[in-house]
Write a protein that holds these residues in place. Structure first.
Motif, mmCIF file in Angstrom:
data_model
loop_
_atom_site.group_PDB
_atom_site.id
_atom_site.type_symbol
_atom_site.label_atom_id
_atom_site.label_comp_id
_atom_site.label_asym_id
_atom_site.label_seq_id
_atom_site.Cartn_x
_atom_site.Cartn_y
_atom_site.Cartn_z
ATOM 1 N N PHE A 52 0.852 -1.194 0.000
ATOM 2 C CA PHE A 52 0.000 0.000 0.000
ATOM 3 C C PHE A 52 0.884 1.238 0.000
ATOM 4 C CE2 PHE A 52 -2.957 -3.074 1.846
ATOM 5 C CZ PHE A 52 -4.153 -2.738 1.232
ATOM 6 N N ARG A 53 0.683 2.098 -0.988
ATOM 7 C CA ARG A 53 1.409 3.366 -1.056
ATOM 8 C C ARG A 53 0.393 4.439 -1.438
ATOM 9 N NH1 ARG A 53 7.031 1.568 -4.191
ATOM 10 N NH2 ARG A 53 7.061 -0.585 -3.426
ATOM 11 N N TYR A 54 0.483 5.594 -0.825
ATOM 12 C CA TYR A 54 -0.553 6.597 -1.048
ATOM 13 C C TYR A 54 -0.047 7.993 -0.725
ATOM 14 C CZ TYR A 54 -0.808 4.926 3.775
ATOM 15 O OH TYR A 54 -0.485 4.494 5.029
ATOM 16 N N SER A 55 -0.784 8.962 -1.227
ATOM 17 C CA SER A 55 -0.575 10.363 -0.885
ATOM 18 C C SER A 55 -1.715 10.764 0.035
ATOM 19 C CB SER A 55 -0.584 11.224 -2.149
ATOM 20 O OG SER A 55 -0.542 12.596 -1.814
ATOM 21 N N GLY A 56 -1.394 11.116 1.275
ATOM 22 C CA GLY A 56 -2.408 11.439 2.260
ATOM 23 C C GLY A 56 -2.390 10.443 3.400
ATOM 24 N N SER A 57 -3.477 10.410 4.189
ATOM 25 C CA SER A 57 -3.543 9.551 5.361
ATOM 26 C C SER A 57 -4.851 8.775 5.385
ATOM 27 C CB SER A 57 -3.440 10.401 6.645
ATOM 28 O OG SER A 57 -3.774 9.643 7.782
ATOM 29 N N PRO A 58 -4.781 7.417 5.432
ATOM 30 C CA PRO A 58 -6.015 6.637 5.532
ATOM 31 C C PRO A 58 -6.792 6.918 6.813
ATOM 32 C CG PRO A 58 -4.205 5.244 4.800
ATOM 33 C CD PRO A 58 -3.611 6.548 5.225
ATOM 34 N N THR A 62 -7.766 11.290 4.131
ATOM 35 C CA THR A 62 -7.269 12.333 3.225
ATOM 36 C C THR A 62 -6.457 11.778 2.061
ATOM 37 O OG1 THR A 62 -5.276 12.655 4.583
ATOM 38 C CG2 THR A 62 -7.193 14.051 5.078
ATOM 39 N N VAL A 63 -6.605 10.479 1.765
ATOM 40 C CA VAL A 63 -5.831 9.880 0.671
ATOM 41 C C VAL A 63 -6.329 10.429 -0.664
ATOM 42 C CG1 VAL A 63 -5.205 7.739 -0.500
ATOM 43 C CG2 VAL A 63 -5.350 7.796 1.989
ATOM 44 N N LYS A 64 -5.411 10.980 -1.453
ATOM 45 C CA LYS A 64 -5.746 11.581 -2.751
ATOM 46 C C LYS A 64 -5.523 10.602 -3.901
ATOM 47 C CE LYS A 64 -3.685 15.738 -0.776
ATOM 48 N NZ LYS A 64 -2.479 16.633 -0.885
ATOM 49 N N LEU A 65 -4.532 9.752 -3.736
ATOM 50 C CA LEU A 65 -4.140 8.811 -4.786
ATOM 51 C C LEU A 65 -3.495 7.619 -4.108
ATOM 52 C CD1 LEU A 65 -3.785 8.296 -7.868
ATOM 53 C CD2 LEU A 65 -1.557 9.407 -7.683
ATOM 54 N N ALA A 66 -3.826 6.415 -4.560
ATOM 55 C CA ALA A 66 -3.296 5.210 -3.926
ATOM 56 C C ALA A 66 -2.669 4.298 -4.970
ATOM 57 C CB ALA A 66 -4.399 4.467 -3.179
ATOM 58 N N LEU A 111 -7.833 1.687 4.816
ATOM 59 C CA LEU A 111 -8.118 2.251 3.495
ATOM 60 C C LEU A 111 -9.087 1.358 2.727
ATOM 61 C CD1 LEU A 111 -7.504 4.452 1.401
ATOM 62 C CD2 LEU A 111 -5.548 3.068 0.643
ATOM 63 N N LEU A 112 -8.847 0.040 2.745
ATOM 64 C CA LEU A 112 -9.756 -0.880 2.055
ATOM 65 C C LEU A 112 -11.163 -0.791 2.631
ATOM 66 C CD1 LEU A 112 -7.596 -4.122 1.606
ATOM 67 C CD2 LEU A 112 -8.172 -2.419 -0.123
ATOM 68 N N ARG A 113 -11.263 -0.833 3.940
ATOM 69 C CA ARG A 113 -12.577 -0.767 4.589
ATOM 70 C C ARG A 113 -13.354 0.473 4.151
ATOM 71 N NH1 ARG A 113 -12.141 0.867 10.609
ATOM 72 N NH2 ARG A 113 -11.738 2.836 9.498
ATOM 73 N N ASP A 114 -12.689 1.615 4.168
ATOM 74 C CA ASP A 114 -13.380 2.876 3.910
ATOM 75 C C ASP A 114 -13.736 3.062 2.438
ATOM 76 O OD1 ASP A 114 -13.203 3.351 6.596
ATOM 77 O OD2 ASP A 114 -11.544 4.786 6.462
ATOM 78 N N VAL A 115 -12.843 2.681 1.521
ATOM 79 C CA VAL A 115 -13.144 2.918 0.108
ATOM 80 C C VAL A 115 -14.228 1.968 -0.396
ATOM 81 C CG1 VAL A 115 -10.852 3.871 -0.362
ATOM 82 C CG2 VAL A 115 -11.284 1.437 -0.784
ATOM 83 N N PHE A 116 -14.249 0.744 0.109
ATOM 84 C CA PHE A 116 -15.304 -0.170 -0.332
ATOM 85 C C PHE A 116 -16.656 0.256 0.238
ATOM 86 C CE2 PHE A 116 -11.853 -2.768 -1.783
ATOM 87 C CZ PHE A 116 -12.401 -3.507 -2.824
ATOM 88 N N PRO A 130 -10.070 7.475 -3.508
ATOM 89 C CA PRO A 130 -8.899 7.804 -4.329
ATOM 90 C C PRO A 130 -8.760 6.834 -5.492
ATOM 91 C CG PRO A 130 -8.210 6.635 -2.362
ATOM 92 C CD PRO A 130 -9.685 6.898 -2.205
ATOM 93 N N PRO A 131 -8.391 7.289 -6.661
ATOM 94 C CA PRO A 131 -8.066 6.353 -7.745
ATOM 95 C C PRO A 131 -6.919 5.438 -7.306
ATOM 96 C CG PRO A 131 -8.293 8.588 -8.583
ATOM 97 C CD PRO A 131 -8.281 8.697 -7.097
#
Length: 401
Positions: A52-58, A62-66, A111-116, A130-131
């Motif tokens: 997992f790599r991202y810009s922002g904080s899960p 605030t994750v903008k791109l993952a 991150l997975l929990r929240d985006v799904f 995030p894309p």
């Protein structure tokens, strides 16, 4: 590192910071011998380590791109891209006991929990997702990576339970949970550099040359997967057998378990088929025939539960060693037995001769050929990832009489 074909798109390490992302293109790593050689951090301005790599904080949402990165080498957690259907299976980052499902250092499971969850909400909820960009390791050495596509969480044919599931595993006698997630690779062959920078700047994700497929998904949760049916239907011996030491050992364990009673392997073959074809209904094993073979006949369900139809199939199993391939005689026998059935299945712990594959495909015989590698892949995708867990499954499911 594997030498790419001459026609394969490639981007030099010095050009990474200005490069677009092209599906299946190779992006070179550096030569310094340290983490600064990582190409992903230069391409996307995210971390240089981990899956997992991202810009922002899960945790702060605030994750903008993952980025999801997979090496393909973790047999306990077999990430898998189905290039024909555009489905990507990815495992979370709680891969050992001792911490909660969502208490991992990089918060990948958060991150997975929240985006799904957001993917099933409103368009505004999905706009916060995030894309995801998928990269995989491109060779056995070095840091080169291959871009595999733009991902959206979920899929057009999956239930919410299938999209993201917390699954149990056991290590050293301790049980713990991790996520298994399914993403869809969207039909977009190029991600422009301008949109990547636009996202990193925190701007509206639907602006800045946003790909149409991403906008369509955000606005209506409509998936347009990148479908790529294979043009190669004939597999070599190597392609039909496990290519790692552990996979070979797992397959050897199956052969050894049924040594001297190979006919009993048929019940195991039926179980393998059920792992691959989930809608398989009742299956009956038949008695051994004069030529030493055993058949199974069963039914496979098509359609929704409220209006399902069943089609008949015949299954044959061959518990062979790697030095004994499945040839024309065995397949001809199965062909003769599906005259009054819809299709046939042949499962082997070995591989199929080239002539067999050619005849099945060229003559249009409705036969599924499941080789040794397919057997191991099916077990791994269902949590049987070591010799010990395979033996335990065999002893519990097919006890010796």
């Amino acid at each position: 590192m594997t030498i790419p074909a001459a026609s394969e798109p490639q981007v030099a390490f010095a050009d990474l910071e200005t490069a677009d992302l092209v599906v299946d293109a190779l992006y070179a790593g550096g030569t310094s011998g340290n983490t600064r050689d990582d190409p992903i951090s230069k391409l996307v301005k995210v971390g240089n380590q981990g899956g997992f790599r991202y810009s922002g904080s899960p945790t702060k949402e605030t994750v903008k791109l993952a980025v999801l990165y997979t090496s393909g080498s973790d047999v306990d957690w077999p990430d898998h891209l189905d290039v024909e259907t555009g489905t990507f299976t990815y495992y979370g980052d709680n891969k050992k006991p001792g911490q909660g499902l969502h208490n991992t250092p990089r918060a990948g499971n958060v991150l997975l929990r929240d985006v799904f969850a957001a993917s099933h909400g409103t368009a505004d909820d999905r706009a916060s997702v995030p894309p995801f960009l998928l990269f995989e390791k491109a060779g056995s050495s070095g840091r080169a990576v291959r871009f595999r596509g733009l991902l959206a969480p979920g899929g057009p044919t999956l239930t919410s339970d299938d999209e993201l599931a917390a699954i149990w595993r056991t290590t050293s006698g301790l049980r713990f949970q991790n996520y298994r997630s399914h993403f869809t690779v969207l039909d977009c062959d190029r991600i422009p550099r301008s949109w990547i920078q636009h996202l990193l700047d925190g701007a509206d994700p639907l602006g800045g040359e946003c790909p149409d497929v991403w906008r369509t998904w955000v606005e209506g949760r409509v998936y347009r997967p990148l479908l790529a049916p294979t043009t190669t239907v004939i597999r070599s011996k190597a392609e039909q057998l496990p290519d790692d030491v552990l996979g070979v050992a797992m397959l050897d364990e199956i052969r050894e378990y049924f040594r001297g009673r190979e006919h009993d392997f048929e019940a195991c073959a039926v179980a393998i088929w059920r792992l691959i074809a989930r809608n398989t209904g009742p299956v009956d094993l038949t008695r051994p025939s004069r030529d030493g073979g055993r058949d199974a006949v069963g039914r496979y369900g098509l359609g929704p539960a409220s209006s399902r139809i069943s089609v008949d199939f015949a299954l044959e199993a061959k518990c062979y060693g790697v030095g004994n391939s499945v040839g024309v005689r065995e397949v001809s026998r199965l062909i003769s037995r599906i005259r009054h059935r819809n299709f046939g299945v042949l499962v082997t712990t070995s591989y199929f001769q080239k002539q067999v594959q050619e005849e099945v495909h060229e003559d249009g015989h409705p036969i599924v050929l499941i080789a040794g590698r397919d057997v191991i892949d099916a077990l791994r995708h269902n949590g049987r990832t070591t010799v010990g867990t395979v033996l335990q499954w065999l002893e519990q499911s097919f006890p010796k009489v």
